[in-house]
Structure formats: structure tokens, C-alpha cells
Design an enzyme around this catalytic site. Structure first.
Site, PDB file in Angstrom:
ATOM      1  N   ASP A  80       0.732  -1.247  -0.076  1.00 33.81           N
ATOM      2  CA  ASP A  80      -0.005   0.019   0.005  1.00 33.81           C
ATOM      3  C   ASP A  80       0.937   1.271  -0.007  1.00 33.81           C
ATOM      4  O   ASP A  80       0.458   2.371  -0.726  1.00 33.81           O
ATOM      5  CB  ASP A  80      -0.937   0.000   1.060  1.00 33.81           C
ATOM      6  CG  ASP A  80      -2.327  -0.862   0.910  1.00 33.81           C
ATOM      7  OD1 ASP A  80      -2.159  -1.565   0.002  1.00 33.81           O
ATOM      8  OD2 ASP A  80      -3.088  -0.652   1.617  1.00 33.81           O
ATOM      9  N   GLU A 443      -6.951   4.544  -0.677  1.00 35.35           N
ATOM     10  CA  GLU A 443      -6.441   5.117   0.816  1.00 35.35           C
ATOM     11  C   GLU A 443      -6.291   6.499   0.565  1.00 35.35           C
ATOM     12  O   GLU A 443      -5.392   6.815  -0.484  1.00 35.35           O
ATOM     13  CB  GLU A 443      -5.349   4.311   1.326  1.00 35.35           C
ATOM     14  CG  GLU A 443      -5.783   3.059   1.945  1.00 35.35           C
ATOM     15  CD  GLU A 443      -4.762   2.565   2.782  1.00 35.35           C
ATOM     16  OE1 GLU A 443      -5.172   1.575   3.566  1.00 35.35           O
ATOM     17  OE2 GLU A 443      -3.722   2.777   2.697  1.00 35.35           O
ATOM     18  N   SER A 469      -5.767   5.241   5.523  1.00 34.29           N
ATOM     19  CA  SER A 469      -4.617   4.074   5.583  1.00 34.29           C
ATOM     20  C   SER A 469      -4.722   4.299   7.330  1.00 34.29           C
ATOM     21  O   SER A 469      -5.138   5.165   7.839  1.00 34.29           O
ATOM     22  CB  SER A 469      -3.294   4.617   5.356  1.00 34.29           C
ATOM     23  OG  SER A 469      -2.200   4.188   6.102  1.00 34.29           O
TER      24      SER A 469
END
Length: 555
Positions: A80, A443, A469
Site C-alpha cells: 500500500d 486510501e 490508511s
């Protein structure tokens, strides 16, 4: 005893299958034992996964010690952090569904008797577990463990600090040398990033739900205890296979509620709402946003790990970890101690004698707050709910009214923040970034971190139908449902509207009359889909609301 693997190893008709096993060097003796799939997310693109080859080998050793035959199979995983802030983030949440599908495919195609799942990072943990629950065979989760914190200026730091440092650099609060110091020191090695971000949140909740061994969520990646845990996971799956204990016998209503209570006590990432909803669906457990709200209201918040505080996962591990938190919650009957776990024992048996060993965990009678770390908000912006990590919100932002600054993409919002167009009191609204509209529900760590780095996190709020996040902090309200792409009311907010946020009361409203909103809806012109080809376009057509976990629609 008949085994699932007999379908590929026993009988005259299975001679062709056995020949293929022999082609790989398996022996007759190995094929006479239970076949255990060890699903490894090892790769060279995710810091949390770079060492999973070592964890996988330890799991395989444990399986062999207990009389089984381990067989490693792969799983994908998106980092991510590397995917943040560009088109790559559109693939992060959807990859959870690919991972679940691949676990189902590999396990059923090859008729494994049990699974040990070896994930570590954000969508990989829930994705693997979802696949295992779907087919309901004996399963143990064994994560790779958290990263150690970094050190900058004599202070412990983690990934969230480098994102905030970008905002500080844009505002000329630090110079290039200061940014470089953060860049080279916040992530010192392998493991899932060291705060209570999504990866560590999910690894902790797997332990709380009972599908992982004690220590799964907190033993650092670089400690020898992590290798020992992996060996014990290999032994534990053999015990489960022998006793016929399957994943859904562990993951049930009472264990999911236990995980929710632990979630609130820890102040986990708001992404846990999406993932627990999805996990519960695969387990056949009824779960809704209302249940999150109910559990949050009765469960005190006992931990403030980064980004809510200055401590990290290795500190939490020394303080007693998840088992100590569960022991505190049990003192007020906030968990069901009769729930079965993969140790073969109940939660109550596992936590016997466990206690707090450090200040990172507060006693149940001295919490940070009487309510949980995650709050669900409702109102005319979010009739199906929205989610905020309450424990990471500054006290002065728990109630806030401000001018709406409206953006139809994260990219436009982050540019406005970097250009200094967002000022004290504003409420940044980012829409058309939900599961369907993004697509992929990106996110929003870049905008929240930029605001924090510019010292605006205590004066500016951000709401979105996307998500945040676990490294985000501040009044960051995500998962607004229904999303804009599904004609949710967030699509009716206009620049300059007043947004009212009341987190203690669970309220999120735009202060505009129903009549005005109806007129806006009648005149609404929806934007074109952002993605029209590839598998993300298919995902956009099939994905459900964030309030349902952003899972795929039933056939």
C-alpha cells in the site's frame, strides 16, 4: 480416516495425480500423510513480505515435525505504501478479492487437508482468511510480524512520519536534508510497518478472533520468537486436521464480537471495519455497521499506538500484547472467554495468568476513553454510515463545523492542499473515490499526512467515500455510504456548504435543507466512470457498498 487429499493420492484412479507429485520429488511416504497448503505471500516488492520465505520454511518444519507434508503455494500482495497516491492504489482493496479467490482455487484444486496462511500486509491478511473461510477447512494464520520502529532525532518513528514529512517539506517547515533523514530511517527493515496500521491491526485481530496463535500480532519480524511461532503454527494445523476443527468453528459470532471488542480497545485502523465485515460474510456471521457502533460504545480504548501515540508494535509486544488486552477486557465480561482458538484451547485458557507489563496498555479501569477507538457516524451525508478512527482525532476536532471544500478526486484535493488552498476550519470533501466510483476505494494517506505535516490536522477535517490508511490521523472520516457513484448524498454537497461533525454523538451532516438537496439531485450530472476497461471495470460493476465490506455481489 478419510482425508480430502485422498482425492489426489489414493486409489488406482489417482495414479496419474501421483505421477505428477513424483515428478516434483515427493515420496510415497509424503503422499501417505496429510497434505498441508502453506500459502505464502513472499515477494521482493513488499517490506512486510520480503522475509516470508523464512517464515514459510519454519511453518513447513512444524508441519513435518507433526507428521504432515507441507506444500508451499503463492499469493499476490500489493504494498500500500508504494501504491499510495497514484493509480496503483485503485488495485489495493480489489486485490483482496483476487487473493481470496486464489486461496479457494489452490486449496480445492489440489485437495489440501489444511492451510497455514502466511501473509503480513494490509489486504493480504483478510483476503487469505476470506478464501479459507469460504471453503471451511482447518486453517491457521501465521503472519510475518511487525517491523521495528525507525529512529530520527532520537525519537522512534514509523511510516506515517515520512508521509507527514512530505507535508512539512511542502510547507517549508523542514528542508530537503530533513526530509531525507526521515526517508532513510523510518523503515529500518522487514516486517509490517510498525504502527497500529491496517496490517498490524488485522494480524492482531486474527489473534483476537482465535484463528492465529498468541503472539501472531505483535512478535517482531526480526525476533527468533517469530520463527518459533511459525513452527508452532505448523504443528497446530496438524492438530486441527486430526481433530477435524475447521476455520468456521473458530470464526463464528462470538469470536467475531471478541475481535470487535479488541479492535475498539486497540484503536485499530478504520480499514478493519471493511475487513471484518467481509470476513464475517464468508464465515456466515451476521454483522452490520450497527454492531460496530454498539461494541464501540461499551468498550474502552486501552491503547494509543502510532499514529494515535508515540509507541510502536515492539513496545506493545513487551507490554503483553493482545493476550494482555484480552485479559483486561475479560475483567468486565467484554469478551466471550469460551470461544475456541487454534491452540486447541479457549480464549479463557489462553489468557490465564496474562497481565499488563508496560504502559502501552492501560488497565480497564484507567482507559484513554470509555468508548472504543473506532466510531461509526450517521447523518444526511451518510445514511448507511461512515467510519472514523476516533482514538487518532485531536480532542478539539471531535466536534467541528466548517466550510466544505469539494473535490471529485484525491488528486485534485492533494494538489489544493499542497498549493496552500486549504485553511483552518475547512472540511475537505473527496468523493467518487468509493469502491465503485474509484474504482477500488483508494486510501487517502497523502492528503491526511499532508494536513498533519502542515500542522492543520487539529483544524481541518476530511470526509470521503474512499478510505484512510491506518497511518492516517486527525478528523479523517471515510467509508461514507452510499458512495457518490451510487448516488449517495455526498454527491450533493457543494463548495461552501457547512458540514457539521459530532463524533461523540455519531453525527455527520451537511447543514442544507432536504428541499435544497432534492433540487440538487434533480439537476445532478454524474461524471463518466474513471475506469472503463480491464478487471477494475468488472470490479466496479460487481462491488457492494463499503457499509457491506466492499465485497462482491452474490451470484
Amino acid at each position: 480416516m478419510t482425508r480430502r487429499s485422498d482425492n489426489v493420492t489414493k486409489g488406482v484412479e489417482r495414479a496419474p495425480m501421483r505421477s505428477l507429485f513424483y515428478a516434483m520429488g515427493y515420496t510415497e511416504e509424503e503422499l501417505s500423510r496429510p497434505l498441508i497448503g502453506v500459502v505464502s505471500a513472499h515477494s521482493e516488492i513488499v517490506p512486510g513480505h520480503m522475509h516470508l520465505d523464512k517464515i514459510t520454511e519454519a511453518v513447513k518444519a512444524g508441519v513435518r515435525m507433526a507428521g504432515g507434508t507441507p506444500i508451499m503455494v503463492p499469493a499476490i500482495g500489493v504494498c500500500d505504501g508504494i501504491a499510495m497516491g497514484h493509480v496503483g492504489m485503485k488495485y489495493s482493496l480489489p486485490s483482496r478479492e483476487l487473493i481470496a479467490d486464489s486461496v479457494e482455487s489452490m486449496a480445492l484444486a489440489h485437495q489440501f487437508d489444511g492451510l497455514v496462511l502466511v501473509p503480513n500486509c494490509d489486504k493480504i491478511v483478510p483476503g487469505m482468511l476470506m478464501g479459507a473461510l469460504r471453503i471451511d477447512i482447518p486453517t491457521v494464520v501465521c503472519s510475518g510480524g511487525p517491523m521495528m520502529s525507525g529512529l530520527v532525532g532520537g525519537q522512534e518513528v514509523s511510516l506515517s512520519k515520512i508521509f507527514e514529512a512530505v507535508g512539512a517539506r511542502k510547507a517549508n517547515i523542514i528542508d530537503d536534508a530533513g526530509l531525507l533523514e526521515y526517508e532513510q530511517n523510518v523503515c529500518p527493515g522487514c516486517g509490517s510497518c510498525s504502527g497500529m496500521y491496517t496490517a498490524n491491526s488485522m494480524n492482531c485481530l486474527c489473534e483476537a478472533i482465535g484463528i492465529a496463535l498468541p503472539g501472531n500480532g505483535t512478535i517482531p519480524a526480526v525476533h527468533s520468537g517469530r520463527i518459533m511461532l511459525a513452527k508452532h503454527a505448523g504443528m497446530a494445523i496438524m492438530d486441527m486436521v486430526e481433530k477435524g476443527i475447521t476455520a468456521r468453528q473458530i470464526v463464528n459470532l462470538k469470536s467475531v464480537i471478541n475481535a470487535l471488542a479488541c479492535d475498539m480497545a486497540l484503536g485499530c485502523s478504520s480499514n478493519t471495519v471493511l475487513h471484518l465485515l467481509a470476513i464475517a460474510k464468508e464465515a456466515g456471521v451476521p454483522l452490520s455497521m450497527n454492531v460496530f457502533s454498539e461494541v464501540s460504545e461499551r468498550t474502552p480504548n486501552l491503547c494509543h499506538l502510532a499514529p494515535a501515540g508515540d509507541t510502536h508494535m515492539h513496545d506493545f509486544n513487551r507490554a503483553g500484547g493482545i493476550q494482555a488486552v484480552l485479559a483486561e477486557l475479560a475483567k468486565k465480561d467484554l469478551i466471550d472467554t469460551s470461544a475456541l482458538t487454534v491452540t486447541g484451547k479457549t480464549v479463557g485458557e489462553n489468557i490465564q495468568g496474562k497481565c499488563i507489563k508496560g504502559p502501552e496498555i492501560r488497565p480497564i479501569d484507567e482507559p484513554f476513553s470509555e468508548t472504543g477507538g473506532i466510531a461509526v457516524l450517521w447523518g444526511n451525508i451518510a445514511p448507511e454510515g461512515a467510519v472514523v478512527k476516533r482514538s487518532a482525532v485531536a480532542p478539539e476536532m471531535l466536534k467541528h463545523e466548517g466550510r466544505a471544500r469539494v473535490f471529485d478526486s484525491e488528486d485534485d484535493a492533494i494538489q489544493a492542499i499542497y498549493d496552500g488552498q486549504i485553511v483552518d476550519g475547512d472540511v475537505v470533501v473527496i468523493r467518487y473515490e468509493g469502491p465503485k466510483g474509484g474504482p477500488g476505494m483508494r486510501e487517502m494517506l497523502n492528503p491526511t499526512s499532508a494536513l498533519a505535516g502542515m500542522k492543520l490536522d487539529k483544524t481541518v477535517a476530511l470526509i470521503t467515500d474512499g478510505r484512510f490508511s491506518g497511518a492516517s490521523r486527525g478528523a479523517s472520516i471515510g467509508h461514507v455510504s452510499p458512495e457518490a457513484a451510487s448516488d449517495g448524498p455526498i454527491c450533493l454537497i457543494e463548495e461552501g456548504d457547512t458540514i457539521a461533525i459530532d463524533i461523540p454523538a455519531g453525527k455527520l451532516d451537511v447543514l442544507v435543507s432536504d428541499e435544497v438537496l432534492a433540487a440538487r439531485r434533480a439537476a445532478l450530472v454524474k461524471p463518466e466512470p474513471k475506469v472503463k476497461s480491464g478487471w477494475l471495470a468488472r470490479y466496479a460493476k460487481m462491488v457492494t457498498s463499503a457499509s457491506q465490506g466492499a465485497v462482491m455481489k452474490d451470484c
